[in-house]
Write a protein that holds these residues in place. Sequence first.
Motif, PDB file in Angstrom:
ATOM      1  N   ASP A 168     -19.650 -15.758  -1.525  1.00 35.30           N
ATOM      2  CA  ASP A 168     -19.181 -15.487  -0.171  1.00 35.30           C
ATOM      3  C   ASP A 168     -19.689 -14.121   0.303  1.00 35.30           C
ATOM      4  OD1 ASP A 168     -17.299 -16.072   2.151  1.00 35.30           O
ATOM      5  OD2 ASP A 168     -16.449 -14.191   1.397  1.00 35.30           O
ATOM      6  N   ALA A 169     -19.531 -13.111  -0.525  1.00 37.27           N
ATOM      7  CA  ALA A 169     -19.976 -11.755  -0.162  1.00 37.27           C
ATOM      8  C   ALA A 169     -21.489 -11.706   0.018  1.00 37.27           C
ATOM      9  CB  ALA A 169     -19.531 -10.760  -1.231  1.00 37.27           C
ATOM     10  N   LEU A 170     -22.215 -12.379  -0.855  1.00 32.47           N
ATOM     11  CA  LEU A 170     -23.675 -12.406  -0.746  1.00 32.47           C
ATOM     12  C   LEU A 170     -24.129 -13.101   0.534  1.00 32.47           C
ATOM     13  CD1 LEU A 170     -24.434 -13.209  -4.468  1.00 32.47           C
ATOM     14  CD2 LEU A 170     -25.195 -11.146  -3.250  1.00 32.47           C
ATOM     15  N   MET A 171     -23.468 -14.182   0.902  1.00 33.85           N
ATOM     16  CA  MET A 171     -23.829 -14.868   2.142  1.00 33.85           C
ATOM     17  C   MET A 171     -23.551 -13.983   3.351  1.00 33.85           C
ATOM     18  SD  MET A 171     -25.383 -17.677   1.719  1.00 33.85           S
ATOM     19  CE  MET A 171     -25.211 -18.546   3.269  1.00 33.85           C
ATOM     20  N   TYR A 172     -22.462 -13.254   3.338  1.00 31.91           N
ATOM     21  CA  TYR A 172     -22.131 -12.348   4.438  1.00 31.91           C
ATOM     22  C   TYR A 172     -23.244 -11.314   4.609  1.00 31.91           C
ATOM     23  CZ  TYR A 172     -19.090  -9.520   7.443  1.00 31.91           C
ATOM     24  OH  TYR A 172     -18.556  -8.847   8.501  1.00 31.91           O
ATOM     25  N   LYS A 219     -32.854 -19.722   8.912  1.00 32.83           N
ATOM     26  CA  LYS A 219     -33.741 -19.273   9.990  1.00 32.83           C
ATOM     27  C   LYS A 219     -33.639 -20.175  11.228  1.00 32.83           C
ATOM     28  CE  LYS A 219     -38.392 -17.743  11.022  1.00 32.83           C
ATOM     29  NZ  LYS A 219     -39.735 -17.483  10.520  1.00 32.83           N
ATOM     30  N   PRO A 220     -33.761 -21.487  11.084  1.00 32.74           N
ATOM     31  CA  PRO A 220     -33.636 -22.330  12.281  1.00 32.74           C
ATOM     32  C   PRO A 220     -32.218 -22.341  12.860  1.00 32.74           C
ATOM     33  CG  PRO A 220     -33.903 -23.698  10.327  1.00 32.74           C
ATOM     34  CD  PRO A 220     -34.096 -22.276   9.900  1.00 32.74           C
ATOM     35  N   LEU A 221     -31.215 -22.171  12.015  1.00 35.66           N
ATOM     36  CA  LEU A 221     -29.836 -22.146  12.498  1.00 35.66           C
ATOM     37  C   LEU A 221     -29.569 -20.871  13.303  1.00 35.66           C
ATOM     38  CD1 LEU A 221     -27.919 -23.522   9.378  1.00 35.66           C
ATOM     39  CD2 LEU A 221     -28.913 -24.775  11.320  1.00 35.66           C
ATOM     40  N   ILE A 222     -30.160 -19.780  12.874  1.00 29.81           N
ATOM     41  CA  ILE A 222     -30.015 -18.523  13.609  1.00 29.81           C
ATOM     42  C   ILE A 222     -30.669 -18.649  14.983  1.00 29.81           C
ATOM     43  CG2 ILE A 222     -30.757 -16.102  13.672  1.00 29.81           C
ATOM     44  CD1 ILE A 222     -30.189 -16.061  10.603  1.00 29.81           C
ATOM     45  N   ALA A 223     -31.845 -19.264  15.031  1.00 33.11           N
ATOM     46  CA  ALA A 223     -32.528 -19.437  16.315  1.00 33.11           C
ATOM     47  C   ALA A 223     -31.678 -20.255  17.286  1.00 33.11           C
ATOM     48  CB  ALA A 223     -33.894 -20.094  16.099  1.00 33.11           C
ATOM     49  N   VAL A 224     -31.087 -21.332  16.795  1.00 30.25           N
ATOM     50  CA  VAL A 224     -30.226 -22.180  17.625  1.00 30.25           C
ATOM     51  C   VAL A 224     -28.970 -21.423  18.046  1.00 30.25           C
ATOM     52  CG1 VAL A 224     -28.739 -24.228  17.493  1.00 30.25           C
ATOM     53  CG2 VAL A 224     -31.094 -24.348  16.700  1.00 30.25           C
ATOM     54  N   ALA A 225     -28.390 -20.688  17.126  1.00 35.31           N
ATOM     55  CA  ALA A 225     -27.161 -19.930  17.417  1.00 35.31           C
ATOM     56  C   ALA A 225     -27.443 -18.835  18.442  1.00 35.31           C
ATOM     57  CB  ALA A 225     -26.605 -19.323  16.129  1.00 35.31           C
ATOM     58  N   GLU A 226     -28.573 -18.166  18.312  1.00 35.94           N
ATOM     59  CA  GLU A 226     -28.940 -17.131  19.296  1.00 35.94           C
ATOM     60  C   GLU A 226     -29.103 -17.750  20.685  1.00 35.94           C
ATOM     61  OE1 GLU A 226     -32.340 -13.788  20.338  1.00 35.94           O
ATOM     62  OE2 GLU A 226     -32.799 -15.341  18.867  1.00 35.94           O
ATOM     63  N   LEU A 238     -26.825 -14.703  -9.880  1.00 35.29           N
ATOM     64  CA  LEU A 238     -26.780 -14.128 -11.227  1.00 35.29           C
ATOM     65  C   LEU A 238     -27.947 -14.597 -12.080  1.00 35.29           C
ATOM     66  CD1 LEU A 238     -22.970 -14.191 -12.064  1.00 35.29           C
ATOM     67  CD2 LEU A 238     -24.371 -12.250 -11.334  1.00 35.29           C
ATOM     68  N   GLU A 239     -28.406 -15.830 -11.837  1.00 34.86           N
ATOM     69  CA  GLU A 239     -29.525 -16.373 -12.600  1.00 34.86           C
ATOM     70  C   GLU A 239     -30.870 -15.818 -12.153  1.00 34.86           C
ATOM     71  OE1 GLU A 239     -30.549 -20.639 -12.985  1.00 34.86           O
ATOM     72  OE2 GLU A 239     -28.634 -20.772 -14.033  1.00 34.86           O
ATOM     73  N   LYS A 240     -31.087 -15.739 -10.845  1.00 38.26           N
ATOM     74  CA  LYS A 240     -32.418 -15.429 -10.312  1.00 38.26           C
ATOM     75  C   LYS A 240     -32.523 -14.083  -9.602  1.00 38.26           C
ATOM     76  CE  LYS A 240     -34.054 -19.447 -11.474  1.00 38.26           C
ATOM     77  NZ  LYS A 240     -35.050 -19.658 -12.479  1.00 38.26           N
ATOM     78  N   LEU A 286     -32.418 -15.426  -3.881  1.00 37.29           N
ATOM     79  CA  LEU A 286     -31.290 -15.919  -3.092  1.00 37.29           C
ATOM     80  C   LEU A 286     -31.560 -15.707  -1.604  1.00 37.29           C
ATOM     81  CD1 LEU A 286     -28.400 -17.094  -2.856  1.00 37.29           C
ATOM     82  CD2 LEU A 286     -27.602 -14.731  -2.895  1.00 37.29           C
ATOM     83  N   CYS A 287     -32.005 -14.514  -1.238  1.00 45.08           N
ATOM     84  CA  CYS A 287     -32.297 -14.222   0.173  1.00 45.08           C
ATOM     85  C   CYS A 287     -33.380 -15.151   0.717  1.00 45.08           C
ATOM     86  CB  CYS A 287     -32.723 -12.772   0.355  1.00 45.08           C
ATOM     87  SG  CYS A 287     -31.373 -11.605   0.228  1.00 45.08           S
ATOM     88  N   GLU A 288     -34.408 -15.393  -0.066  1.00 46.85           N
ATOM     89  CA  GLU A 288     -35.477 -16.302   0.365  1.00 46.85           C
ATOM     90  C   GLU A 288     -34.924 -17.697   0.593  1.00 46.85           C
ATOM     91  OE1 GLU A 288     -38.794 -16.172  -2.352  1.00 46.85           O
ATOM     92  OE2 GLU A 288     -38.871 -13.978  -2.241  1.00 46.85           O
ATOM     93  N   TRP A 289     -34.072 -18.163  -0.308  1.00 47.41           N
ATOM     94  CA  TRP A 289     -33.494 -19.493  -0.157  1.00 47.41           C
ATOM     95  C   TRP A 289     -32.624 -19.546   1.103  1.00 47.41           C
ATOM     96  CZ3 TRP A 289     -28.672 -21.663   0.141  1.00 47.41           C
ATOM     97  CH2 TRP A 289     -28.634 -23.055   0.068  1.00 47.41           C
TER      98      TRP A 289
END
Length: 174
Positions: A53-57, A161-168, A145-147, A152-155
Amino acid sequence: MIALHRAIFDAVVEAIRRPEFDASLPPLSDATWARLLANSALMERERLEFLGDALMYATIGTILYKQIPSGSPHLYTNVRGVLHSNAVFTKVAEKLDILAVPDVVLRALSKMDFGEGASAASNKSKPEVKATADLFETVLGAYYLEKGFGPLCEWVQGIYKPLIAVAERAFREW
């Protein structure tokens, strides 16, 4: 403010439902699944959920900042508020077929603490939405923790990326 969030949410959900929105889960090793499934792993799953959760934020915030360099704090806050929600995590997880883990894994997780009925049903109850979002966050915490943070950021960027464009766009049109 509620109407704005609803408009952004509706646009994001519509984008997730499109056939071209497609991706796969970040892969976890068998050793990680074994650790998650251990009878004594409830606390570890809860810790990984917190971490995910914290990482996604943080990750969504970073991606927003980079993807929308002229964005205002008001835009960032509203878009992140929608994208970092259990409802959106659940929709993304369902589209990614997060529940398509090996049957033994899903049965074990369902019996442990993610709730029975954590299926891709379109009309989930609030506890089922939370259970699916929690599983999504747990997998992301374990993947981190594994990678590491970079993969994680790349994934996340590939998915969001497309969701941000739509949300903007929804924010600006509102």
